[in-house]
Scaffold this motif. Structure first.
Motif, mmCIF file in Angstrom:
data_model
loop_
_atom_site.group_PDB
_atom_site.id
_atom_site.type_symbol
_atom_site.label_atom_id
_atom_site.label_comp_id
_atom_site.label_asym_id
_atom_site.label_seq_id
_atom_site.Cartn_x
_atom_site.Cartn_y
_atom_site.Cartn_z
ATOM 1 N N ALA A 23 0.753 -1.124 0.027
ATOM 2 C CA ALA A 23 0.132 0.095 0.067
ATOM 3 C C ALA A 23 0.885 1.117 -0.191
ATOM 4 O O ALA A 23 0.730 2.232 -0.677
ATOM 5 C CB ALA A 23 -0.915 -0.213 1.061
ATOM 6 N N PHE A 24 1.927 1.167 0.842
ATOM 7 C CA PHE A 24 2.577 2.649 0.984
ATOM 8 C C PHE A 24 3.621 2.587 -0.341
ATOM 9 O O PHE A 24 3.874 3.728 -0.759
ATOM 10 C CB PHE A 24 3.386 2.402 2.109
ATOM 11 N N ASP A 25 4.036 1.418 -0.622
ATOM 12 C CA ASP A 25 5.172 1.586 -1.938
ATOM 13 C C ASP A 25 4.261 2.021 -3.052
ATOM 14 O O ASP A 25 4.960 2.828 -3.994
ATOM 15 C CB ASP A 25 5.575 0.325 -2.077
ATOM 16 N N ASN A 26 3.044 1.474 -3.208
ATOM 17 C CA ASN A 26 2.331 2.083 -4.446
ATOM 18 C C ASN A 26 1.826 3.625 -4.281
ATOM 19 O O ASN A 26 1.807 4.176 -5.290
ATOM 20 C CB ASN A 26 1.008 1.192 -4.729
ATOM 21 N N ALA A 27 1.541 4.018 -3.278
ATOM 22 C CA ALA A 27 1.330 5.310 -2.694
ATOM 23 C C ALA A 27 2.377 6.137 -3.462
ATOM 24 O O ALA A 27 2.284 7.319 -3.830
ATOM 25 C CB ALA A 27 0.944 5.514 -1.548
ATOM 26 N N ILE A 28 3.641 5.838 -2.786
ATOM 27 C CA ILE A 28 4.709 6.605 -3.028
ATOM 28 C C ILE A 28 5.097 6.592 -4.850
ATOM 29 O O ILE A 28 5.250 7.748 -5.171
ATOM 30 C CB ILE A 28 6.084 6.058 -2.230
ATOM 31 N N GLN A 29 4.972 5.564 -5.076
ATOM 32 C CA GLN A 29 5.080 5.509 -6.666
ATOM 33 C C GLN A 29 4.042 6.373 -7.319
ATOM 34 O O GLN A 29 4.534 6.781 -8.350
ATOM 35 C CB GLN A 29 5.345 4.092 -7.189
ATOM 36 N N ALA A 30 2.913 6.312 -6.900
ATOM 37 C CA ALA A 30 1.774 7.308 -7.678
ATOM 38 C C ALA A 30 2.212 8.660 -7.580
ATOM 39 O O ALA A 30 2.147 9.382 -8.558
ATOM 40 C CB ALA A 30 0.581 6.802 -7.073
ATOM 41 N N LEU A 31 2.666 8.983 -6.346
ATOM 42 C CA LEU A 31 3.052 10.290 -6.060
ATOM 43 C C LEU A 31 4.274 10.867 -7.019
ATOM 44 O O LEU A 31 4.262 11.906 -7.670
ATOM 45 C CB LEU A 31 3.109 10.826 -4.746
ATOM 46 N N LYS A 32 5.180 9.841 -6.978
ATOM 47 C CA LYS A 32 6.180 10.264 -7.806
ATOM 48 C C LYS A 32 5.913 10.151 -9.263
ATOM 49 O O LYS A 32 6.735 11.021 -10.049
ATOM 50 C CB LYS A 32 7.282 8.898 -7.627
ATOM 51 N N ALA A 33 4.938 9.667 -9.642
ATOM 52 C CA ALA A 33 4.539 9.577 -11.227
ATOM 53 C C ALA A 33 3.892 11.022 -11.327
ATOM 54 O O ALA A 33 3.348 11.132 -12.768
ATOM 55 C CB ALA A 33 3.852 8.377 -11.525
ATOM 56 N N PRO A 87 6.923 -0.699 6.157
ATOM 57 C CA PRO A 87 8.657 -0.763 6.646
ATOM 58 C C PRO A 87 8.517 0.741 6.811
ATOM 59 O O PRO A 87 7.823 1.679 6.360
ATOM 60 C CB PRO A 87 9.168 -0.998 5.134
ATOM 61 N N MET A 88 9.417 0.892 8.104
ATOM 62 C CA MET A 88 9.381 2.382 8.383
ATOM 63 C C MET A 88 10.063 3.263 7.408
ATOM 64 O O MET A 88 9.319 4.472 7.374
ATOM 65 C CB MET A 88 10.611 2.487 9.669
ATOM 66 N N ARG A 89 10.858 3.059 6.442
ATOM 67 C CA ARG A 89 11.341 3.890 5.255
ATOM 68 C C ARG A 89 9.974 4.291 4.456
ATOM 69 O O ARG A 89 10.213 5.463 4.188
ATOM 70 C CB ARG A 89 12.429 3.296 4.660
ATOM 71 N N SER A 90 9.392 3.374 4.339
ATOM 72 C CA SER A 90 8.383 3.732 3.272
ATOM 73 C C SER A 90 7.207 4.499 3.885
ATOM 74 O O SER A 90 6.729 5.641 3.309
ATOM 75 C CB SER A 90 7.348 2.428 3.149
ATOM 76 N N PHE A 91 7.094 4.150 5.217
ATOM 77 C CA PHE A 91 6.049 4.938 6.243
ATOM 78 C C PHE A 91 6.615 6.241 6.106
ATOM 79 O O PHE A 91 5.893 7.386 5.893
ATOM 80 C CB PHE A 91 5.938 4.631 7.394
ATOM 81 N N GLU A 92 7.782 6.634 6.457
ATOM 82 C CA GLU A 92 8.509 8.070 6.492
ATOM 83 C C GLU A 92 8.373 8.830 5.228
ATOM 84 O O GLU A 92 8.018 9.955 5.210
ATOM 85 C CB GLU A 92 9.843 8.026 7.390
ATOM 86 N N THR A 93 8.788 7.951 4.242
ATOM 87 C CA THR A 93 8.658 8.437 2.846
ATOM 88 C C THR A 93 7.283 8.949 2.381
ATOM 89 O O THR A 93 7.209 10.116 1.908
ATOM 90 C CB THR A 93 9.355 7.579 1.983
ATOM 91 N N ALA A 94 6.285 8.431 2.756
ATOM 92 C CA ALA A 94 4.880 8.809 2.236
ATOM 93 C C ALA A 94 4.460 9.912 2.937
ATOM 94 O O ALA A 94 3.987 10.683 2.425
ATOM 95 C CB ALA A 94 4.222 7.302 2.654
ATOM 96 N N LEU A 95 4.858 9.776 4.084
ATOM 97 C CA LEU A 95 4.220 11.197 5.043
ATOM 98 C C LEU A 95 4.997 12.653 4.605
ATOM 99 O O LEU A 95 4.474 13.428 4.818
ATOM 100 C CB LEU A 95 4.685 10.806 6.448
ATOM 101 N N SER A 96 6.280 12.250 4.203
ATOM 102 C CA SER A 96 6.886 13.353 3.837
ATOM 103 C C SER A 96 6.669 14.210 2.434
ATOM 104 O O SER A 96 7.100 15.045 2.140
ATOM 105 C CB SER A 96 8.426 13.113 3.847
#
Length: 272
Positions: A62-72, A127-136
């Motif tokens: 969920a978090f990895d896909n959210a991050i990738q969508a925002l990067k796109a 994963p903590m890194r994914s969580f923190e990346t998404a929130l930022s």
């Protein structure tokens, strides 16, 4: 199609070896396929540029896909889940001791069942890194206590009904996990009804029933299937070194940390 003969077969098909990634029926029946993607399938993130994206789920995908969508270039991503708060600790860490990883199958049926139920109830955090990346990332919103009750198309968008009010998205990403059903796997369809399951072999205490876990096979200590009919003894030469073994063997066949302990047990079964 080619046909081969084998004395033993090892199914090392990973986490999705117990079924299939499936979209919840209340979404699949209400929306056309172009409106959603399962996060464990192929996702064309490029077409999400400028779109409002809704994510259902709170795990790593969920978090990895959210991050990738925002990067796109997605305009916004709302990550929604039922729980009032994210899990804070990973219960799997408690099992990562040499003794438990080596001898897990020797635990009683009740203990193994209760461990599997605890994992289902407690789950694990992203994963903590994914969580923190998404929130930022600008445009990301975390929405706990926001289960999706119903979805539908309205005014050219997707309307999602939640206890917190309606949400409107252009596209959905569904981190809704695996539907456990061995008959959905083409390599298992011919044997799914012939191997013993936990529902066949174990009666849980009142209040500890779990239909999903009951559908998993009741494996021997070497990851081999147990046939329902003694005439199907050949089934005991098929080894499920994948998520089918989750109750019988713990999570060690799909966890890299467990391989050094679980693989020797599998090899001994093949040698036997």
């Amino acid at each position: 199609t080619e046909r081969r003969l084998a004395r033993t077969v090892v199914l090392a098909t990973g986490f999705d070896g117990a079924g299939a990634w499936q979209v919840p029926s209340f979404i699949a029946e209400a929306l056309p396929p172009h409106r959603y993607d399962h996060t464990n399938g192929p996702v064309d993130f490029v077409r999400l540029k400028g779109r409002r994206v809704g994510v259902l789920g709170h795990g790593a995908s969920a978090f990895d896909n959210a991050i990738q969508a925002l990067k796109a270039g997605a305009a916004s991503v709302d990550l929604c889940f039922r729980r009032e708060r994210l899990p804070r600790t990973n219960p799997h860490r408690a099992l990562e001791t040499p003794a438990l990883m080596t001898h897990f199958p020797e635990l009683s049926d009740l203990t193994r069942w209760q461990i599997a139920r605890f994992f289902r109830k407690s789950d694990q955090p992203p994963p903590m890194r994914s969580f923190e990346t998404a929130l930022s990332m600008p445009g990301f919103r975390l929405r706990p206590a926001t289960p999706w009750l119903a979805v539908g198309e309205r005014n050219g968008a997707v309307q999602v009904e939640t206890p917190q009010g309606d949400l409107v998205f252009d596209h959905l990403l569904l981190a809704t996990g695996l539907h456990v059903d061995p008959s959905l796997r083409p390599e298992l369809r011919s044997i799914a009804g012939r191997v013993s399951t936990w529902a066949d072999c174990f009666q849980p205490p009142a209040g500890e029933e779990d239909e999903r876990l009951g559908r998993l096979p009741y494996l021997d200590r070497h990851f081999a299937f147990e046939p329902k009919d003694p005439a199907d003894e050949w089934l005991s030469r098929i080894f499920a070194f994948n998520s089918l073994s989750a109750v019988s063997q713990g999570p060690h066949s799909t966890s890299i940390s467990g391989h050094r302990h679980a693989l020797p047990r599998l090899v001994r079964g093949v040698e036997r």
